[in-house]
Design a protein around this motif. Structure first.
Motif, PDB file in Angstrom:
ATOM      1  N   GLN A   1      41.619  -1.859  43.614  1.00 30.62           N
ATOM      2  CA  GLN A   1      42.490  -2.736  42.732  1.00 30.62           C
ATOM      3  C   GLN A   1      43.630  -1.692  42.373  1.00 30.62           C
TER       4      GLN A   1
ATOM      5  N   SER B   1      40.247  -6.592  34.572  1.00 32.97           N
ATOM      6  CA  SER B   1      39.272  -6.793  33.628  1.00 32.97           C
ATOM      7  C   SER B   1      37.726  -6.444  34.316  1.00 32.97           C
ATOM      8  N   GLY B   2      37.682  -6.574  35.538  1.00 29.42           N
ATOM      9  CA  GLY B   2      36.427  -6.353  36.095  1.00 29.42           C
ATOM     10  C   GLY B   2      36.279  -4.896  36.632  1.00 29.42           C
ATOM     11  N   LEU B   3      35.487  -4.880  37.772  1.00 27.78           N
ATOM     12  CA  LEU B   3      35.059  -3.247  38.218  1.00 27.78           C
ATOM     13  C   LEU B   3      36.500  -3.174  39.325  1.00 27.78           C
ATOM     14  N   ARG B   4      36.643  -1.874  39.658  1.00 23.41           N
ATOM     15  CA  ARG B   4      37.889  -1.520  40.707  1.00 23.41           C
ATOM     16  C   ARG B   4      37.084  -1.422  41.915  1.00 23.41           C
ATOM     17  N   PHE B   5      35.807  -0.956  42.032  1.00 23.43           N
ATOM     18  CA  PHE B   5      35.183  -0.504  43.235  1.00 23.43           C
ATOM     19  C   PHE B   5      33.860  -1.675  43.458  1.00 23.43           C
ATOM     20  N   ASN B   6      33.153  -1.619  44.818  1.00 20.67           N
ATOM     21  CA  ASN B   6      32.097  -2.359  44.910  1.00 20.67           C
ATOM     22  C   ASN B   6      30.911  -1.539  44.340  1.00 20.67           C
TER      23      ASN B   6
ATOM     24  N   ASP C   1      33.764   5.207  38.869  1.00 19.14           N
ATOM     25  CA  ASP C   1      34.377   4.592  37.754  1.00 19.14           C
ATOM     26  C   ASP C   1      34.922   5.404  36.520  1.00 19.14           C
TER      27      ASP C   1
END
Lengths: 357, 218
Positions: B88, B119-124, B133
């Motif tokens: 993202q 708000s969440g994670l950028r990667f799986n 991260d």
């Protein structure tokens, strides 16, 4: 348990296992130049793939590709000589590499890369050969088309469902998580085909791997302040030790120590000694770094595999086979870490800390 | 130094005017010197701030790079590169404002504004290591330092430009205007002295002639 079914595959595994590099030999590679490492690897089972590189420029990426090719080739060779139920499990395990290939196809299409650029990221595995991947990329304009092209495999229908969620949330990694969850679900289901000791060993090894991934996810999400309902969406709900209730308890933990305590208690309750060893070690070492924790969890997997080889009589169960694949995989991971670390000029001490030996 | 004297009117009024200009120029030189001192002090303060900020920026960038390489070591270079293709995006904007500083000069204030909040994670999380991260958040910290560093660099540039202008003005006053005024004042004084001398001689000659005429008629 029918030991006779392993008559063909076990000698091959034994020979392949002898080809594994000793930990000391791997550690000695740290600090060497790429040329040195490559010439050292030419003396090992990776010789054919390294030699294939030929005049190509020597880089960590090309060498990493060679290592992965070797792993997949070994995997497919062993699979050929395996009995039917083992072959089912191995083909499910091979799906991990196939999903990497599917992920590469989806990611590169999402990023609008050309076919040639996309092919640089694709490492063909299993049913997804290089020609098929190229054809899929050429005939697809968006990720929807890629999912349609995969409709003849099990990935297609599964991705269609995930694609609907993706269209709603526009979070790409939800597609990848759906793939990962599906693959582990298939692997776990494949372990159900065994019985007796084989089933016990397969469920321990695979279960530990799944639990380790779940624990890593929980810790990482907690560190990033992700909400509990969101964390639940990322977890793989297949394990005999850490079921839904145990994972819920862990999610509710406020810090690493409380999460580890909760997991340790859960493993004690489930009488899972391999889990207990790993989580006791982590809890007692009072670690706060996620990277070290991830490395310790991976080391725990290696230790478990080595323990299983000692615990059960070799040659007559699936223990040696699964242990070999895990050890080989971690060998590839260690070599990859050394290659990239050397190329980027990372100090040897820092590289050694990341090795899973 | 040649000075154009032809245009100077050798009158007392001009002399007074020039003397007044000279005292004003001396005053301006004093003020300029004080201003340059104040600007130099501010410049040194900024330079003192710049060094630790630059060190911090480089350290954060180095740490972010090491964490990124470690992520590549754990998951493989290609996998991380692939993951970054679909991560993202975070869009940044730099807002620019000004702040009054020394001598009422306007200094820039840069602010890094995150336009997209994730708000969440950028990667799986199942596919990439935690280092990715960490590396990503370190890069964000480094960007803050880069923007602050740019702000200081810009302020230093403004200060150096102003100091150079002030120095040029001071030099012009000290080495051009003031010597010119001195020369003109000296010239007028000389002319006035000469005129006075001529007048006194003329008076004496007239007096002598008057005396001689008186003796003749007497």
């Amino acid at each position: 348990m029918c030991a006779w079914k392993y008559k063909q595959v076990m000698p091959r595994i034994t020979v392949e296992k002898l080809k594994l590099l000793e930990p000391k030999r791997i550690t000695n590679l740290v600090g060497m130049s790429l040329n040195h490492i490559s010439s050292e690897l030419e003396k090992t089972s990776y010789r054919a793939e390294i030699c294939e590189l030929g005049t190509k420029e020597l880089s960590s990426i090309s060498l990493e590709e060679a290592l992965l090719k070797n792993f997949i080739k070994t995997f497919e060779e062993i699979m050929e000589f395996s009995p039917k139920d083992v072959r089912l499990l191995l083909s499910a395990l091979l799906m991990k590499f196939e999903t990497n290939c599917v992920k590469a196809l989806l990611r590169t299409k999402e990023a609008n890369l050309s076919v040639e650029e996309s092919m640089n990221y694709v490492i063909p595995a299993g049913r997804l050969s290089e020609a098929r991947c190229r054809k899929i990329l050429e005939n697809s304009e968006n990720i929807g088309d890629i999912i349609d092209s995969l409709s003849d495999t099990e990935y297609g229908p599964m991705l269609e469902k995930a694609f609907e969620v993706y269209l709603k949330d526009r979070i790409f990694y939800l597609l990848e998580i759906a793939l990962d969850r599906y693959v582990y679900h298939r692997i776990w289901r494949a372990t159900g085909n065994f019985w007796g000791l084989d089933k016990k060993i397969a469920r321990t090894v695979i279960g530990l791997e799944i639990d380790s991934i779940n624990v890593k996810t929980i810790l990482r999400c907690k560190a990033m302040g992700i909400t509990e309902p969101q964390i639940r969406r990322y977890l793989i709900q297949e394990s005999k030790v850490f079921g839904e209730r145990e994972l819920e308890e862990a999610i509710r933990g406020s810090d690493i120590q409380s999460i580890m305590k909760s997991l340790l208690e859960s493993s004690k309750r489930a009488m899972a000694r391999d889990h207990r060893y790993i989580f006791t070690e982590i809890k007692e070492s009072h670690i706060t770094s996620l990277t070290i924790l991830e490395t310790l969890l991976d080391r725990g997997l290696v230790d478990t595999n080595l323990r299983i080889m000692k615990r059960y009589t070799p040659y007559f169960n699936i223990g040696l086979l699964l242990a070999f694949f895990n050890l080989k995989w971690f060998e590839v991971k260690n070599l990859r870490a050394i290659l990239r670390g050397t190329e980027a000029g990372i100090p040897p001490d820092r590289v050694k800390k990341l090795l899973i030996l | 130094m040649s000075v154009e004297l032809a245009s100077v009117h050798p009158t007392r009024l001009e002399l007074l005017r020039l003397k007044h200009r000279k005292s004003m120029a001396d005053g301006i030189v004093d003020i300029l010197k004080k201003e340059v001192d104040a600007l130099t002090l501010t410049l040194f303060e900024l330079i003192k701030k710049r060094s630790p900020l630059r060190d911090k920026m480089y350290a954060t960038l180095r740490e972010a790079f090491t964490l990124f390489v470690e992520a590549e070591m754990i998951s493989g270079s290609k996998r991380i590169e692939e993951a970054s293709l679909v991560a993202q995006r975070i869009d940044f904007k730099i807002s620019e404002e000004t702040e009054k500083g020394v001598l009422g000069l306007l200094f820039p204030v840069f602010q890094l504004v995150e336009e997209t909040q994730i708000s969440g994670l950028r990667f799986n999380p199942l596919d990439t290591p935690a280092n990715l991260d960490k590396s990503s958040s370190k890069i964000k910290d480094a960007l803050q330092s880069v923007v602050k560093f740019a702000e200081i660099e810009e302020s230093v540039k403004i200060l150096l430009d102003i100091i150079a202008v002030k120095k040029r003005q001071m030099n012009r006053l000290q080495f051009k205007i003031l010597p010119e005024l001195d020369t003109n004042i000296r010239y007028i004084e000389l002319i006035l002295e000469e005129t006075e001398r001529q007048d006194s001689i003329r008076v004496r000659v007239l007096q002598r002639k008057r005396k001689e005429r008186a003796l003749k008629h007497g």
